[in-house]
Design a protein around this motif. Structure first.
Motif, PDB file in Angstrom:
ATOM      1  N   GLU A 118       0.832  -1.200   0.000  1.00 39.44           N
ATOM      2  CA  GLU A 118       0.000   0.000   0.000  1.00 39.44           C
ATOM      3  C   GLU A 118       0.867   1.251   0.000  1.00 39.44           C
ATOM      4  O   GLU A 118       0.620   2.209  -0.739  1.00 39.44           O
ATOM      5  CB  GLU A 118      -0.940   0.022   1.219  1.00 39.44           C
ATOM      6  CG  GLU A 118      -2.022  -1.041   1.199  1.00 39.44           C
ATOM      7  CD  GLU A 118      -1.526  -2.414   1.635  1.00 39.44           C
ATOM      8  OE1 GLU A 118      -0.326  -2.556   1.964  1.00 39.44           O
ATOM      9  OE2 GLU A 118      -2.335  -3.359   1.632  1.00 39.44           O
ATOM     10  N   GLU A 119       1.896   1.210   0.825  1.00 36.97           N
ATOM     11  CA  GLU A 119       2.783   2.370   0.888  1.00 36.97           C
ATOM     12  C   GLU A 119       3.494   2.587  -0.444  1.00 36.97           C
ATOM     13  O   GLU A 119       3.612   3.711  -0.935  1.00 36.97           O
ATOM     14  CB  GLU A 119       3.819   2.172   2.010  1.00 36.97           C
ATOM     15  CG  GLU A 119       3.236   2.368   3.396  1.00 36.97           C
ATOM     16  CD  GLU A 119       4.091   1.752   4.496  1.00 36.97           C
ATOM     17  OE1 GLU A 119       3.866   2.085   5.663  1.00 36.97           O
ATOM     18  OE2 GLU A 119       4.982   0.929   4.182  1.00 36.97           O
ATOM     19  N   ASN A 120       3.929   1.480  -1.051  1.00 37.75           N
ATOM     20  CA  ASN A 120       4.598   1.604  -2.330  1.00 37.75           C
ATOM     21  C   ASN A 120       3.656   2.087  -3.421  1.00 37.75           C
ATOM     22  O   ASN A 120       4.023   2.856  -4.297  1.00 37.75           O
ATOM     23  CB  ASN A 120       5.223   0.263  -2.734  1.00 37.75           C
ATOM     24  CG  ASN A 120       6.604   0.106  -2.115  1.00 37.75           C
ATOM     25  OD1 ASN A 120       7.361   1.079  -2.076  1.00 37.75           O
ATOM     26  ND2 ASN A 120       6.904  -1.071  -1.611  1.00 37.75           N
ATOM     27  N   TYR A 121       2.403   1.637  -3.330  1.00 38.23           N
ATOM     28  CA  TYR A 121       1.407   2.085  -4.296  1.00 38.23           C
ATOM     29  C   TYR A 121       1.220   3.599  -4.177  1.00 38.23           C
ATOM     30  O   TYR A 121       1.256   4.343  -5.152  1.00 38.23           O
ATOM     31  CB  TYR A 121       0.083   1.365  -4.055  1.00 38.23           C
ATOM     32  CG  TYR A 121      -1.049   1.921  -4.893  1.00 38.23           C
ATOM     33  CD1 TYR A 121      -1.155   1.555  -6.234  1.00 38.23           C
ATOM     34  CD2 TYR A 121      -1.965   2.827  -4.359  1.00 38.23           C
ATOM     35  CE1 TYR A 121      -2.159   2.079  -7.007  1.00 38.23           C
ATOM     36  CE2 TYR A 121      -2.968   3.359  -5.134  1.00 38.23           C
ATOM     37  CZ  TYR A 121      -3.074   2.990  -6.464  1.00 38.23           C
ATOM     38  OH  TYR A 121      -4.062   3.517  -7.244  1.00 38.23           O
ATOM     39  N   LEU A 122       1.088   4.011  -2.923  1.00 39.41           N
ATOM     40  CA  LEU A 122       0.892   5.443  -2.690  1.00 39.41           C
ATOM     41  C   LEU A 122       2.083   6.262  -3.171  1.00 39.41           C
ATOM     42  O   LEU A 122       1.941   7.335  -3.745  1.00 39.41           O
ATOM     43  CB  LEU A 122       0.647   5.712  -1.210  1.00 39.41           C
ATOM     44  CG  LEU A 122      -0.750   5.328  -0.713  1.00 39.41           C
ATOM     45  CD1 LEU A 122      -0.824   5.484   0.794  1.00 39.41           C
ATOM     46  CD2 LEU A 122      -1.815   6.162  -1.399  1.00 39.41           C
ATOM     47  N   PHE A 123       3.257   5.717  -2.966  1.00 47.97           N
ATOM     48  CA  PHE A 123       4.471   6.436  -3.340  1.00 47.97           C
ATOM     49  C   PHE A 123       4.520   6.691  -4.851  1.00 47.97           C
ATOM     50  O   PHE A 123       4.759   7.800  -5.308  1.00 47.97           O
ATOM     51  CB  PHE A 123       5.692   5.614  -2.889  1.00 47.97           C
ATOM     52  CG  PHE A 123       6.997   6.329  -3.060  1.00 47.97           C
ATOM     53  CD1 PHE A 123       7.364   7.339  -2.171  1.00 47.97           C
ATOM     54  CD2 PHE A 123       7.870   6.009  -4.087  1.00 47.97           C
ATOM     55  CE1 PHE A 123       8.574   8.001  -2.311  1.00 47.97           C
ATOM     56  CE2 PHE A 123       9.071   6.663  -4.243  1.00 47.97           C
ATOM     57  CZ  PHE A 123       9.431   7.673  -3.340  1.00 47.97           C
ATOM     58  N   GLN A 124       4.235   5.616  -5.614  1.00 46.17           N
ATOM     59  CA  GLN A 124       4.292   5.806  -7.069  1.00 46.17           C
ATOM     60  C   GLN A 124       3.140   6.694  -7.530  1.00 46.17           C
ATOM     61  O   GLN A 124       3.272   7.489  -8.456  1.00 46.17           O
ATOM     62  CB  GLN A 124       4.336   4.467  -7.807  1.00 46.17           C
ATOM     63  CG  GLN A 124       3.158   3.548  -7.640  1.00 46.17           C
ATOM     64  CD  GLN A 124       2.027   3.841  -8.609  1.00 46.17           C
ATOM     65  OE1 GLN A 124       2.238   4.348  -9.709  1.00 46.17           O
ATOM     66  NE2 GLN A 124       0.800   3.580  -8.164  1.00 46.17           N
ATOM     67  N   LYS A 125       2.004   6.576  -6.826  1.00 46.05           N
ATOM     68  CA  LYS A 125       0.855   7.419  -7.176  1.00 46.05           C
ATOM     69  C   LYS A 125       1.218   8.891  -6.966  1.00 46.05           C
ATOM     70  O   LYS A 125       0.920   9.759  -7.782  1.00 46.05           O
ATOM     71  CB  LYS A 125      -0.334   7.023  -6.283  1.00 46.05           C
ATOM     72  CG  LYS A 125      -1.667   7.521  -6.783  1.00 46.05           C
ATOM     73  CD  LYS A 125      -2.171   6.624  -7.899  1.00 46.05           C
ATOM     74  CE  LYS A 125      -3.432   7.155  -8.527  1.00 46.05           C
ATOM     75  NZ  LYS A 125      -3.695   6.470  -9.806  1.00 46.05           N
ATOM     76  N   PHE A 126       1.853   9.143  -5.853  1.00 47.08           N
ATOM     77  CA  PHE A 126       2.286  10.501  -5.516  1.00 47.08           C
ATOM     78  C   PHE A 126       3.212  11.036  -6.604  1.00 47.08           C
ATOM     79  O   PHE A 126       3.053  12.160  -7.075  1.00 47.08           O
ATOM     80  CB  PHE A 126       2.998  10.477  -4.160  1.00 47.08           C
ATOM     81  CG  PHE A 126       3.642  11.767  -3.789  1.00 47.08           C
ATOM     82  CD1 PHE A 126       2.865  12.847  -3.344  1.00 47.08           C
ATOM     83  CD2 PHE A 126       5.029  11.936  -3.882  1.00 47.08           C
ATOM     84  CE1 PHE A 126       3.466  14.043  -2.996  1.00 47.08           C
ATOM     85  CE2 PHE A 126       5.616  13.139  -3.532  1.00 47.08           C
ATOM     86  CZ  PHE A 126       4.829  14.195  -3.089  1.00 47.08           C
ATOM     87  N   PHE A 127       4.164  10.207  -7.032  1.00 48.06           N
ATOM     88  CA  PHE A 127       5.104  10.675  -8.048  1.00 48.06           C
ATOM     89  C   PHE A 127       4.448  10.883  -9.401  1.00 48.06           C
ATOM     90  O   PHE A 127       4.685  11.850 -10.087  1.00 48.06           O
ATOM     91  CB  PHE A 127       6.301   9.726  -8.165  1.00 48.06           C
ATOM     92  CG  PHE A 127       7.427  10.169  -7.285  1.00 48.06           C
ATOM     93  CD1 PHE A 127       7.365   9.952  -5.913  1.00 48.06           C
ATOM     94  CD2 PHE A 127       8.506  10.855  -7.807  1.00 48.06           C
ATOM     95  CE1 PHE A 127       8.358  10.410  -5.098  1.00 48.06           C
ATOM     96  CE2 PHE A 127       9.512  11.323  -6.981  1.00 48.06           C
ATOM     97  CZ  PHE A 127       9.444  11.092  -5.615  1.00 48.06           C
ATOM     98  N   ARG A 128       3.571   9.965  -9.761  1.00 56.06           N
ATOM     99  CA  ARG A 128       2.963  10.067 -11.092  1.00 56.06           C
ATOM    100  C   ARG A 128       1.877  11.149 -11.137  1.00 56.06           C
ATOM    101  O   ARG A 128       1.832  11.962 -12.056  1.00 56.06           O
ATOM    102  CB  ARG A 128       2.376   8.714 -11.499  1.00 56.06           C
ATOM    103  CG  ARG A 128       3.496   7.708 -11.778  1.00 56.06           C
ATOM    104  CD  ARG A 128       2.974   6.455 -12.430  1.00 56.06           C
ATOM    105  NE  ARG A 128       4.097   5.622 -12.865  1.00 56.06           N
ATOM    106  CZ  ARG A 128       4.289   4.373 -12.458  1.00 56.06           C
ATOM    107  NH1 ARG A 128       3.433   3.805 -11.628  1.00 56.06           N
ATOM    108  NH2 ARG A 128       5.327   3.705 -12.909  1.00 56.06           N
ATOM    109  N   ALA A 129       0.996  11.142 -10.101  1.00 51.61           N
ATOM    110  CA  ALA A 129      -0.157  12.041 -10.137  1.00 51.61           C
ATOM    111  C   ALA A 129       0.155  13.422  -9.578  1.00 51.61           C
ATOM    112  O   ALA A 129      -0.238  14.433 -10.141  1.00 51.61           O
ATOM    113  CB  ALA A 129      -1.322  11.417  -9.377  1.00 51.61           C
ATOM    114  N   VAL A 130       0.879  13.477  -8.475  1.00 55.08           N
ATOM    115  CA  VAL A 130       1.121  14.771  -7.837  1.00 55.08           C
ATOM    116  C   VAL A 130       2.322  15.463  -8.468  1.00 55.08           C
ATOM    117  O   VAL A 130       2.244  16.589  -8.931  1.00 55.08           O
ATOM    118  CB  VAL A 130       1.336  14.590  -6.323  1.00 55.08           C
ATOM    119  CG1 VAL A 130       1.593  15.938  -5.660  1.00 55.08           C
ATOM    120  CG2 VAL A 130       0.125  13.902  -5.714  1.00 55.08           C
ATOM    121  N   ILE A 131       3.455  14.744  -8.529  1.00 59.22           N
ATOM    122  CA  ILE A 131       4.638  15.382  -9.086  1.00 59.22           C
ATOM    123  C   ILE A 131       4.564  15.384 -10.606  1.00 59.22           C
ATOM    124  O   ILE A 131       4.933  16.345 -11.257  1.00 59.22           O
ATOM    125  CB  ILE A 131       5.912  14.670  -8.601  1.00 59.22           C
ATOM    126  CG1 ILE A 131       5.898  14.711  -7.086  1.00 59.22           C
ATOM    127  CG2 ILE A 131       7.174  15.257  -9.234  1.00 59.22           C
ATOM    128  CD1 ILE A 131       7.143  14.937  -6.365  1.00 59.22           C
TER     129      ILE A 131
END
Lengths: 382, 592
Positions: free
Chosen positions: A358-371
């Motif tokens: 879950e944490e890893n999912y969130l991390f990549q989501k953060f990079f792709r969607a937010v950054i």
């Protein structure tokens, strides 16, 4: 399925189970020194002998399949006498230094000697004498205490797939050793130490660091993504040893890092709070040598901190201890700045296999969607 | 072309050690040398043959002229010339070198089945083997018999494993046949390791093709296509001859693809053992071929189910395989009738020790031990009295005089407290100390123990230490009981046959010669005057002539005396080397 009778009790076990499996299923105590449920049957210690009705000689229960209709006796005066003789023989070639032995209190041989009340030994004679000279960094090998149960050999071969040690020589001089009796030079997983029933194999790191009265804390290994369950043996608020229990998801197996790599816990260099690097305002006033790209600031040797000798960034930069809030604010600000000035692809993210999915999912989501970048990876790949 | 003058020179290991190679070369050189008519050398041939058993009289040479055989003993190269000119050229045998009646009584009582070719044919020549019906049985088996038919014949023959345990061979093969697997193995166990045993070696050296033929038949019977011959590397001649025989077989189409044109494939390889005694044990042997340490593994499965590399495997001894071609050719009935009710055929035995005629013999199962010792063996050497017969090597036991009428077969020897084993027999006379004999054999097994299981690794060592104590005069009351207890314990709890049988020499001597043990312990005396620490040398003053011979040879300077006056031994200084005892010509020195 096979149904047999053990000490008068009926028990049903899977086909190709050994008598010992059936005995253990009924929770009947039967002594063993060489048996390990996860390893191939060995039949070396000859303690698990049982009588089968109709068979003239006792058989080793660990190496005999249970058959339908078998009538097994696990204890009788004859069997107990044979077992006691076996123990006496093993003890006749075993150093009697339990008082200073690392494994005292946690030694299968000691326990059996206690239960069988072996105060006087009818057998004496020659004992093996070996020079203690193994200069490896992790595993203390005292081969005089070895009872040749072969568990270390089997675990190294069958579980670890390394085969660093095997039996050598013959007769009383039979010995477990690395090839040509060299110093042990393996991956030092320490599995052999974990299965050794006596004090023959112990960890050098926990030598004279305490034997009993540990506080045991179950936790998860902090290294890789396997997340092995480990147990910390704590004494006076210090981790003295790490082990793993058989009933865990990793079945008690550990690797070199999990078993021996706990030195960082009490390391004075260990980072406990976030640090922010500060540098002089006007960087151009101070010429930077050697750094394009900059070398990593972390030194070798597991100290984990910053070592001045390898500090190749700006000589006048330094670290400031901050609170988590401050650190997060700083990160958020800097990410925003970089993204604005140089675009999202100037930023990349590396995550860890130790995080949950879950944490890893969130991390990549953060990079792709937010950054807004695809520069994202971690050691086990996304 | 038939030659009517044949010279056969024994080239077994025993023969080679006595110089048979040189003898053979000299014969060959003489035949082809100038001065002998060309027509003559064409009629005459000298050939090597395998061991014929009577190693004590090596080099043995047969000279056969028109079918009439004369045998010479102790032949040396320099004797060849005389034999050649007097006997072969002029027709008068050299009487003083011909074997005496011992040689004939040695052979009379024997029935040669396995050894029938040893000493008769050239082991390095496949044609010589084929000339005596070799590979006829294999061809028959492969081209006109079904696997089950072969198994039935072997079963009916009552052949039992000659490696020692005596498991019925037919039954083993049937198990091997019944289990289906794409890969199966046939293994020949040639890891003969008992001290003093040389049965298998002699067969492998003297008749290698018979072993290979037996294996081919076994392969067909069990439908296996891969075979190994496990030979110890200490048998270089056997390895060489087997290797030659295998190559010849591949050339002749008896091994490899489509053997004998029957469509059946069988590949055979030699694997050389590295010298561990325990590798004669089937599971240890298979681990050794697999490249692991030769250590017995628990028999959760029969080898016929999961053997080498966990595949069905049939493993038999050299002698067992060598019997097979004969059984196929001559029928199960013939073989069965040779032996006893429960075990058919003959047994090859290496007879050694204190008998007149030592060597390799073959007797039908069921002859008595007495016949072996007194008729074939010719009785005890030097008119001494018989004490015991040690059978079965280090795993066997000692059989006393009163049980000499025991028949040679698996059950009756076991009943007498010994085993058939691989067939070694050592005769002991009154000058042998039974405690010391037991110690000797135990020393061997304990040092050869693989170290895996406790009773064998430590138990045999502790037994040995007690025996050492007894033979050095430090024995104490209770030692015998402890020995017996340990012996029975090791027998009951060991993992493999090595451990289970290791206490046999001690237990059987304790059973029949307990008084000898007691004398060692209570009186600190060795009745046979063997145990060095328990004997004292002294000089009989009435007999001593004062010649001083003993004084001169004594290395410890323990003998004093004036010339021509009786001498004396200072027992404090005496190191009991026995040199004076041997040096005295007047039998004035006694050892008690």
């Amino acid at each position: 399925m096979v149904t047999l009778k053990i000490d008068g009790q009926k028990v049903t076990v899977r086909k190709l189970s050994t008598i010992l499996d059936a005995v253990r299923k009924l929770d009947i105590p039967i002594p063993t020194l060489c048996h390990h449920p996860e390893l191939s049957p060995f039949g070396g210690c000859r303690l698990c002998l049982v009588e089968i009705n109709g068979s003239p000689k006792p058989v080793a229960s660990c190496t005999t399949f249970a058959r339908n209709g078998m009538d097994v006796t696990t204890t009788s005066p004859r069997l107990e006498k044979l077992r006691k003789t076996t123990l006496e023989l093993i003890l006749s070639d075993h150093p009697k230094d339990c008082m200073v032995c690392e494994r005292a209190g946690d030694c299968k041989l000691q326990e059996l000697a206690y239960f069988y009340g072996i105060r006087e030994n009818r057998f004496g004679g020659e004992q093996r004498v070996y020079e203690k000279k193994d200069n490896n960094p992790f595993i203390a090998r005292d081969m005089e205490k070895c009872i040749l149960c072969g568990q270390c050999v089997r675990i190294c071969d069958e579980i670890q797939g390394v085969g660093a040690i095997d039996f050598a020589y013959r007769g009383l001089r039979t010995k477990i050793c690395p090839p040509f009796e060299n110093d042990l030079n393996c991956e030092f997983c320490g599995q052999c130490v974990a299965v050794c029933p006596t004090g023959a194999l112990t960890g050098k790191m926990w030598d004279q660091k305490g034997r009993q009265n540990f506080k045991e804390v179950d936790t998860v290994c902090p290294y890789c993504g396997c997340g092995c369950n480990i147990t910390l043996h704590i004494w006076r608020n210090e981790v003295r040893r790490v082990s793993s229990k058989e009933e865990t998801l990793n079945e008690g197996w550990l690797c070199a890092k999990g078993r021996f790599g706990y030195g960082f816990i009490h390391s004075p260099d260990r980072l406990k709070k976030p640090l922010i690097r500060t540098a002089p305002k006007d960087i151009s006033a101070f010429p930077i040598h050697q750094t394009n790209p900059p070398l990593p600031p972390f030194t070798k040797g597991g100290r984990g901190g910053i070592h001045p000798s390898s500090f190749s960034l700006h000589p006048l930069s330094s670290f400031k201890e901050v609170s988590w809030d401050e650190a997060f604010d700083y990160i958020a600000n800097r990410l925003k700045q970089i993204k604005e000035n140089y675009g999202p692809d100037a930023i990349g993210g590396l995550s860890s296999a130790r995080c949950t999915s879950e944490e890893n999912y969130l991390f990549q989501k953060f990079f792709r969607a937010v950054i807004g970048t695809n520069n994202i990876d971690h050691c086990a790949r996304y | 072309m038939d030659k009517d003058i044949l010279i056969k020179v024994c080239t077994g290991t025993g023969g080679v050690a006595s110089g048979s190679k040189e003898v053979l070369e000299t014969f060959k050189g003489t035949i082809s040398s100038a001065g002998i008519a060309a027509s003559f050398s064409e009629r005459c041939s000298a050939q090597r043959v395998g061991c014929r058993g009577f190693c004590a009289q090596d080099v043995l040479v047969d000279v056969i002229i028109n079918g009439e055989k004369t045998t010479y003993k102790h032949v040396k190269p320099d004797m060849v010339g005389k034999i050649f000119t007097e006997h072969i050229l002029n027709g008068t045998p050299v009487a003083e070198w011909i074997v005496d009646k011992d040689y004939h009584t040695f052979h009379q009582k024997q029935t040669k089945v396995v050894l029938s070719h040893c000493g008769e044919i050239d082991p390095e020549d496949i044609h010589a083997y084929r000339a005596v019906d070799g590979y006829k049985a294999a061809k028959m088996a492969l081209t006109s018999m079904s696997s089950q038919e072969i198994v039935n014949i072997v079963k009916n023959s009552n052949l039992r494993g000659r490696g020692g345990a005596g498991f019925p061979t037919g039954l083993k093969w049937e198990l091997g046949l019944r289990i289906a697997s794409d890969i199966k193995y046939v293994i020949c166990n040639g890891d003969e390791g008992d001290p003093g045993a040389f049965m298998d070696r002699s067969v492998m050296e003297g008749d290698p093709h018979a072993v290979i033929e037996g294996m081919i038949i076994c392969a067909k019977a069990t439908e296996s296509h891969h075979g190994y011959i496990y030979v110890r590397a200490e048998y270089p001649l056997a390895v060489k001859r087997l290797q030659m025989a295998i190559e010849q077989c591949y050339e002749a189409g008896f091994l490899g693809k489509n053997t004998f044109g029957s469509g059946f494939d069988f590949d055979l390889k030699i694997f050389q053992g590295a010298g561990a005694f325990v590798c004669g044990e089937a599971t240890a042997l298979m681990r050794s071929i697999e490249g692991k340490r030769g250590m017995p593994t628990p028999k959760l499965w029969r080898s016929a189910e999961k053997g080498l590399w966990d595949r069905p495997t049939v493993l038999n001894n050299v002698e067992t395989f060598a019997n097979i071609p004969r059984i196929i050719l001559r029928g199960a009935d013939w073989f069965m009738r040779l032996g006893t009710e429960r075990s058919g055929g003959t047994k090859v035995i290496s007879l050694s020790g204190k008998v007149k005629n030592t060597g390799l013999i073959e007797v039908p199962l069921g002859v008595t031990l007495r016949e072996i010792v007194y008729e074939i063996g010719g009785g005890i050497e030097g008119g001494k009295s018989f004490k015991a017969l040690q059978t079965g090597g280090p795993s066997g036991g000692c059989i006393p005089e009163e049980l000499l009428d025991t028949e040679v077969d698996y059950e009756s020897l076991a009943l007498a407290g010994s085993i058939m084993g691989s067939g070694g027999m050592v005769v002991l006379d009154e000058t042998s100390c039974m405690v010391n004999t037991a110690k000797f054999f135990l020393e061997f097994t304990q040092s050869e123990s693989c170290g895996k299981c406790t009773p064998c690794r430590i138990g045999t060592k502790r037994m040995l230490e007690i025996l050492e104590r007894i033979t050095t005069g430090r024995g104490k009351e209770g030692d015998l009981e402890l020995l017996e207890e340990l012996g029975h314990y090791i027998r009951a709890t060991s993992l493999c046959g090595l451990g289970m049988t290791a206490p046999n020499p001690v237990l059987s001597t304790l059973r029949y010669f307990r008084d000898e043990y007691e004398q060692h312990i209570r009186n600190k005396k060795c009745p046979a005057a063997v145990c060095r620490d328990l004997i004292t040398y002294s000089i009989l003053e009435a007999v001593c002539t004062g010649c001083g011979a003993c004084k001169r040879v004594c290395p410890a300077d323990a003998i004093r005396g004036v010339r021509k006056k009786p001498h004396r031994i200072n027992t404090e200084l005496c190191v009991k080397c026995g040199t004076c005892f041997d040096a005295c010509k007047f039998k004035a020195i006694t050892k008690v």
